[in-house]
Design a protein around this motif. Structure first.
Motif, PDB file in Angstrom:
ATOM      1  N   GLN A  71     -18.019  -4.591  -3.512  1.00  0.00           N
ATOM      2  CA  GLN A  71     -17.935  -4.978  -4.914  1.00  0.00           C
ATOM      3  C   GLN A  71     -18.427  -6.404  -5.116  1.00  0.00           C
ATOM      4  O   GLN A  71     -19.156  -6.695  -6.062  1.00  0.00           O
ATOM      5  N   LEU A  76      -0.608   7.505   4.789  1.00  0.00           N
ATOM      6  CA  LEU A  76      -1.960   7.026   4.498  1.00  0.00           C
ATOM      7  C   LEU A  76      -2.764   7.044   5.781  1.00  0.00           C
ATOM      8  O   LEU A  76      -2.216   6.851   6.862  1.00  0.00           O
ATOM      9  N   TYR A  77      -4.025   7.252   5.650  1.00  0.00           N
ATOM     10  CA  TYR A  77      -4.822   7.238   6.882  1.00  0.00           C
ATOM     11  C   TYR A  77      -4.935   5.824   7.421  1.00  0.00           C
ATOM     12  O   TYR A  77      -4.821   4.850   6.683  1.00  0.00           O
ATOM     13  N   THR A 117      -4.816   4.486  -4.898  1.00  0.00           N
ATOM     14  CA  THR A 117      -4.309   3.300  -4.214  1.00  0.00           C
ATOM     15  C   THR A 117      -5.445   2.301  -3.957  1.00  0.00           C
ATOM     16  O   THR A 117      -5.313   1.098  -4.200  1.00  0.00           O
ATOM     17  N   GLN A 118      -6.557   2.822  -3.476  1.00  0.00           N
ATOM     18  CA  GLN A 118      -7.707   1.943  -3.229  1.00  0.00           C
ATOM     19  C   GLN A 118      -8.176   1.280  -4.522  1.00  0.00           C
ATOM     20  O   GLN A 118      -8.447   0.080  -4.566  1.00  0.00           O
ATOM     21  N   GLU A 119      -8.211   2.083  -5.543  1.00  0.00           N
ATOM     22  CA  GLU A 119      -8.627   1.578  -6.859  1.00  0.00           C
ATOM     23  C   GLU A 119      -7.700   0.467  -7.337  1.00  0.00           C
ATOM     24  O   GLU A 119      -8.145  -0.543  -7.881  1.00  0.00           O
ATOM     25  N   GLN A 162      -4.778   8.525  -2.462  1.00  0.00           N
ATOM     26  CA  GLN A 162      -5.442   7.472  -1.679  1.00  0.00           C
ATOM     27  C   GLN A 162      -6.521   6.777  -2.496  1.00  0.00           C
ATOM     28  O   GLN A 162      -6.656   5.552  -2.470  1.00  0.00           O
ATOM     29  N   ILE A 215     -13.876  -3.924  -1.341  1.00  0.00           N
ATOM     30  CA  ILE A 215     -13.872  -5.240  -1.999  1.00  0.00           C
ATOM     31  C   ILE A 215     -15.158  -5.984  -1.684  1.00  0.00           C
ATOM     32  O   ILE A 215     -15.804  -6.553  -2.572  1.00  0.00           O
ATOM     33  N   PHE A 237      -7.121   2.842   6.172  1.00  0.00           N
ATOM     34  CA  PHE A 237      -7.046   2.557   4.740  1.00  0.00           C
ATOM     35  C   PHE A 237      -7.320   1.088   4.430  1.00  0.00           C
ATOM     36  O   PHE A 237      -8.114   0.763   3.550  1.00  0.00           O
ATOM     37  N   HIS A 295      -7.992  -7.191  -6.799  1.00  0.00           N
ATOM     38  CA  HIS A 295      -8.984  -8.188  -6.390  1.00  0.00           C
ATOM     39  C   HIS A 295      -9.806  -8.647  -7.597  1.00  0.00           C
ATOM     40  O   HIS A 295     -10.017  -9.844  -7.796  1.00  0.00           O
ATOM     41  N   GLU A 296     -10.173  -7.680  -8.372  1.00  0.00           N
ATOM     42  CA  GLU A 296     -11.037  -7.962  -9.513  1.00  0.00           C
ATOM     43  C   GLU A 296     -10.364  -8.871 -10.536  1.00  0.00           C
ATOM     44  O   GLU A 296     -10.970  -9.783 -11.073  1.00  0.00           O
ATOM     45  N   HIS A 297      -9.088  -8.584 -10.779  1.00  0.00           N
ATOM     46  CA  HIS A 297      -8.366  -9.326 -11.813  1.00  0.00           C
ATOM     47  C   HIS A 297      -7.442 -10.393 -11.223  1.00  0.00           C
ATOM     48  O   HIS A 297      -6.499 -10.826 -11.881  1.00  0.00           O
ATOM     49  N   SER A 324      -6.113   5.798 -16.959  1.00  0.00           N
ATOM     50  CA  SER A 324      -7.556   5.861 -17.219  1.00  0.00           C
ATOM     51  C   SER A 324      -8.187   7.065 -16.519  1.00  0.00           C
ATOM     52  O   SER A 324      -9.075   7.716 -17.063  1.00  0.00           O
ATOM     53  N   PHE A 344      -5.978  -1.616  -5.506  1.00  0.00           N
ATOM     54  CA  PHE A 344      -6.241  -2.868  -4.776  1.00  0.00           C
ATOM     55  C   PHE A 344      -7.575  -3.482  -5.179  1.00  0.00           C
ATOM     56  O   PHE A 344      -7.711  -4.700  -5.217  1.00  0.00           O
ATOM     57  N   LEU A 345      -8.524  -2.630  -5.503  1.00  0.00           N
ATOM     58  CA  LEU A 345      -9.803  -3.158  -6.000  1.00  0.00           C
ATOM     59  C   LEU A 345      -9.608  -3.903  -7.318  1.00  0.00           C
ATOM     60  O   LEU A 345     -10.151  -4.985  -7.518  1.00  0.00           O
ATOM     61  N   ARG A 346      -8.796  -3.293  -8.184  1.00  0.00           N
ATOM     62  CA  ARG A 346      -8.551  -3.933  -9.480  1.00  0.00           C
ATOM     63  C   ARG A 346      -7.769  -5.228  -9.300  1.00  0.00           C
ATOM     64  O   ARG A 346      -8.002  -6.205 -10.021  1.00  0.00           O
ATOM     65  N   LYS A 349       0.827  -1.207   0.000  1.00  0.00           N
ATOM     66  CA  LYS A 349       0.000   0.000   0.000  1.00  0.00           C
ATOM     67  C   LYS A 349       0.862   1.258   0.000  1.00  0.00           C
ATOM     68  O   LYS A 349       0.570   2.220  -0.715  1.00  0.00           O
ATOM     69  N   TYR A 381       1.016   3.998  -2.876  1.00  0.00           N
ATOM     70  CA  TYR A 381       0.515   5.301  -2.453  1.00  0.00           C
ATOM     71  C   TYR A 381       1.538   6.392  -2.714  1.00  0.00           C
ATOM     72  O   TYR A 381       1.210   7.462  -3.227  1.00  0.00           O
ATOM     73  N   ARG A 412     -18.057  -5.273 -10.773  1.00  0.00           N
ATOM     74  CA  ARG A 412     -18.290  -3.981 -11.417  1.00  0.00           C
ATOM     75  C   ARG A 412     -18.560  -4.154 -12.903  1.00  0.00           C
ATOM     76  O   ARG A 412     -18.142  -5.125 -13.521  1.00  0.00           O
ATOM     77  N   VAL A 443     -10.287  -0.496   2.137  1.00  0.00           N
ATOM     78  CA  VAL A 443     -10.092  -1.331   0.940  1.00  0.00           C
ATOM     79  C   VAL A 443     -10.898  -2.609   1.062  1.00  0.00           C
ATOM     80  O   VAL A 443     -11.591  -3.025   0.122  1.00  0.00           O
TER      81      VAL A 443
END
Lengths: 194, 531
Positions: B73, B58-59, A50-52, A47, B70, B62, A58-60, A84, A54-56, A29, A33, B79, B66
């Motif tokens: 989602q 970072l806070y 960074t979150q995005e 931030q 997830i 965080f 997870h997604e991929h 993007s 980690f989401l991606r 992270k 970040y 998504r 996340v």
């Protein structure tokens, strides 16, 4: 899980081990970040990015194959997220008024004649930040990956989806540009302002 | 010894990204070249400075945020894949379609436009043509107009509707809207050298010579509804327009058609008069023969009316009527029914558009009172008077004189024939005979006139519309209505004519916008690639 390599942790996560995400977060992270922050100089946006990332991730997760370094993979994601977002937010500008690669010195308020150490430090950091911001995006990205991610050129080439030669040139040009911009402000470089 | 600088390699050297071989070369050069060493130092300095930038932490939450994201989602079932911007497809596609449409339609639209303009031009030409066909074009710029299939109206641009006589028209903004016209022949004859005007039971026949001594005969109806139609054509000739002088047949054809029937009626009437006259002549000759050798005064023959009394009666009726034209027609009908004829009539409009008319009619003696009564019913009676003059004595005197002259004439003729006369004698007798013969003819005419005056009484009918005529109001309304309609039609025409222009302008504007957007898009693309 701490004894596992990055790849192994990711593979664990791929298999459905939810705890692996904690480990990944712990390990990556901050690098992601920091990279995002240095590219944008905006904490909130960094931030979000960074979150995005980690989401991606997870997604991929299913698409991950342990061929290269894991850090390359995650920074590639970060690069894509950045691109993007940049595409989404950019405005249609037909003819930019000023070239972003302008060599003009950045306008900064006249420094205090007798600055104290902290103030001077702060001032310097502002100047550098501004100088970095004026670099063309690909140069900036390549340089930051090198300087802060300590990545090899071929890794950077993979992340940016560019050839090795291009990366080499990008980094070199970034340093030269930065040097030119910083020249008037830094004594050690023969500057006179500070 | 001169060696090539290694500036370009310094950055990679700094990052330890050079191959061993290259690294050795650079190191070797750096030992010899202060310039490159300085440059390396500077680049290193830049890198160091770069690391000085502090990054805020970072806070703390965080990780959990996340994990929450997830989880969210997962719950939402993944998504939706980010779609490519539709603009990315639409703009180039739109540009291509735009250019194609531009090529295809851009060429055709000219033809379409041309066609529509041709259409309107054709209409206009047609109108112009019909104007020429129907109109009575004259030196003064006359105008003919046909409205809703009614007989065409005529007038000139000044609004003087074709003549100064009794035809009146309405003009608005220099454009004639219509005219109603009636005309009495006599007034129109003034410009001719010689003329004869005969009234024959509702029809008027004129014979005239123009300046070139060319004789032309006209017959047209005075009391028939075809008058209005006849007038247009007749007046064209009557008023001596150049146009007519060259083409007389044009005028004649219209007039003669409308009066054939009326001619018939008139002929019958004239035949009767002739019969009476012939009888009188016979009687006179019988007397003359039987009483040969002596001067015999023959008693006057009783007039052809057979009534025994020789009284000339005249009447006058004044009326206020709602509709002048209608009154005119009704009066004509009454006149016809009673066996009379209209000898003179005039019909006009005053400035307010009120119709004023005068009809002089000849009614058989025995129906004089009936006629007055009937005519009085046609409107609000304003005045009526009758007068009579006994011409019995006068008639008798004339008759006596005639007979006496006839006897003298016969005697002289006899003397001229019987005796052997010398040439000077014959000349003397002849010279005395001529005034006698002239006197006889004169007397005959006077007698005929009296007979006519007695057997046909004269009634003059004057009528006018009230001050505020409902008809005038109606007329005004009609004009306003027509003008409004014309304006509306013109507006629609203009708008219709403008539509193709609007379409083409709109088309080009859209096409240009599409092109601009496409060019903008392409330029942005190029910029991005350069970056």
């Amino acid at each position: 899980m701490q004894h596992l390599t990055d790849k192994q942790v990711m593979l664990e996560y791929q298999r459905g081990e939810a705890v692996a995400m904690d480990e990944l977060l712990r390990r990556f992270k901050n690098p992601v970040y920091h990279f995002a922050y240095r590219l944008s100089y905006n904490a909130a946006e960094a931030q979000e990015i960074t979150q995005e990332v980690f989401l991606r991730l997870h997604e991929h997760r299913a698409n991950y194959s342990p061929t290269g370094k894991f850090s390359t993979w995650i920074f590639t994601i970060a690069h894509n997220v950045f691109v993007s977002r940049w595409r989404k937010n950019r405005r249609l500008v037909l003819w930019p008024r000023k070239s972003s690669t302008s060599d003009e010195p950045i306008e900064v308020a006249d420094p205090d004649p007798i600055p104290n150490e902290a103030a001077q430090q702060n001032e310097m950091s502002q100047i550098i930040r501004r100088c970095v911001q004026t670099l063309p995006f690909p140069q900036k990205e390549a340089l930051l990956l090198r300087e802060f991610g300590q990545m090899d050129y071929d890794e950077i080439a993979t992340i940016l989806n560019k050839s090795l030669g291009t990366v080499k040139t990008l980094i070199h040009r970034a340093r030269i540009n930065l040097k030119k911009k910083l020249l008037p402000y830094i004594k050690e470089l023969g500057g006179y302002n500070v | 010894m001169f060696k090539r600088h290694v500036f370009n390699q310094l950055s990679a050297y700094l990052d330890k990204q050079l191959s061993e071989k290259k690294k050795e070369k650079v190191e070797q050069h750096l030992q010899e070249c202060t310039e490159c060493s300085q440059e390396l130092a500077r680049l290193k300095m830049v890198s160091d400075k770069l690391r000085d930038i502090e990054v805020p932490d970072l806070y703390e939450e965080f990780d959990s945020s996340v994990r929450d994201a997830i989880l969210r989602q997962e719950l939402e079932g993944g998504r939706v894949e980010m779609k490519k911007k539709p603009l990315a497809y639409l703009v180039p596609a739109g540009a291509i379609v735009g250019v194609l449409v531009l090529l295809v339609v851009g060429v055709n639209i000219q033809t379409i436009l041309k066609r529509s303009f041709q259409g309107s031009v054709r209409t206009y030409e047609h109108l112009e043509q019909s104007k020429l066909d129907n109109g009575l074009l004259s030196e003064s710029g006359g105008y003919g107009w046909k409205v809703k299939g009614e007989p065409f109206f005529a007038g000139d641009f000044q609004g003087n509707f074709l003549n100064n006589y009794s035809t009146k028209g309405i003009a608005l903004a220099g454009k004639p809207l219509g005219t109603l016209g009636f005309n009495e022949s006599q007034t129109a004859m003034d410009s001719y050298v010689d003329r004869t005007v005969m009234h024959m039971g509702g029809a008027t026949r004129t014979r005239e010579k123009d300046m070139r001594n060319k004789e032309t005969e006209y017959t047209y109806a005075a009391s028939s509804p075809t008058m209005a139609l006849g007038i247009d054509s007749a007046s064209n000739g009557m008023f001596g327009y150049d146009d007519w002088r060259r083409e007389e047949s044009k005028t004649l054809s219209v007039a003669s058609v409308s009066t054939d029937v009326l001619d018939e009626v008139a002929r019958e009437r004239i035949d009767k008069v002739h019969q009476v006259r012939d009888t009188a002549k016979k009687l006179a000759s019988v007397h003359a023969e039987s009483q040969s050798g002596s001067l015999i005064v023959i008693q006057p023959v009783m007039p052809a009316t057979g009534e025994g009394e020789m009284i000339i009666r005249t009447g006058h009726v004044g009326l206020e009527v709602e509709d002048g034209n209608q009154t005119y027609q009704k009066a004509s009908e009454i006149c016809k029914e009673l066996g009379g004829y209209i000898s003179n009539s005039s019909f006009s409009k005053d400035r307010e558009g009120r119709e004023i008319g005068t009809i002089t009619m000849r009614i058989p003696q025995d129906r004089f009172d009936t006629a007055l009564e009937e005519l009085g019913k046609l409107g609000k009676l304003e005045g009526m008077n009758t007068s009579s003059r006994d011409v019995g004595q006068e008639y008798a005197n004339l008759k006596a004189q005639l007979d006496a002259k006839k006897v003298i004439y016969d005697k002289m003729l006899e003397a001229l024939n019987k005796r052997r006369v010398t040439i000077p004698e014959a000349i003397r007798i002849e010279s005395q005979l001529t005034p006698v013969a002239r006197g006889i003819e004169n007397l005959k005419n006077q007698i005929e006139y009296l007979q006519n005056q007695v057997s046909f009484t004269t009634i003059t009918l004057n009528f006018r519309e009230p001050k505020v005529s409902p008809k005038a109001l109606k007329e005004t309304k009609r004009i306003i209505k027509e003008t409004a309609l014309a304006t509306a039609i013109n507006t629609v025409k203009i708008v219709a004519a403008a539509i193709p222009a609007i379409v083409i302008i709109g088309f080009w504007v859209v096409a240009i916008i599409v092109l601009i957007v496409a060019v903008k898009y392409i330029i942005i693309r190029l910029f991005k690639r350069e970056e």
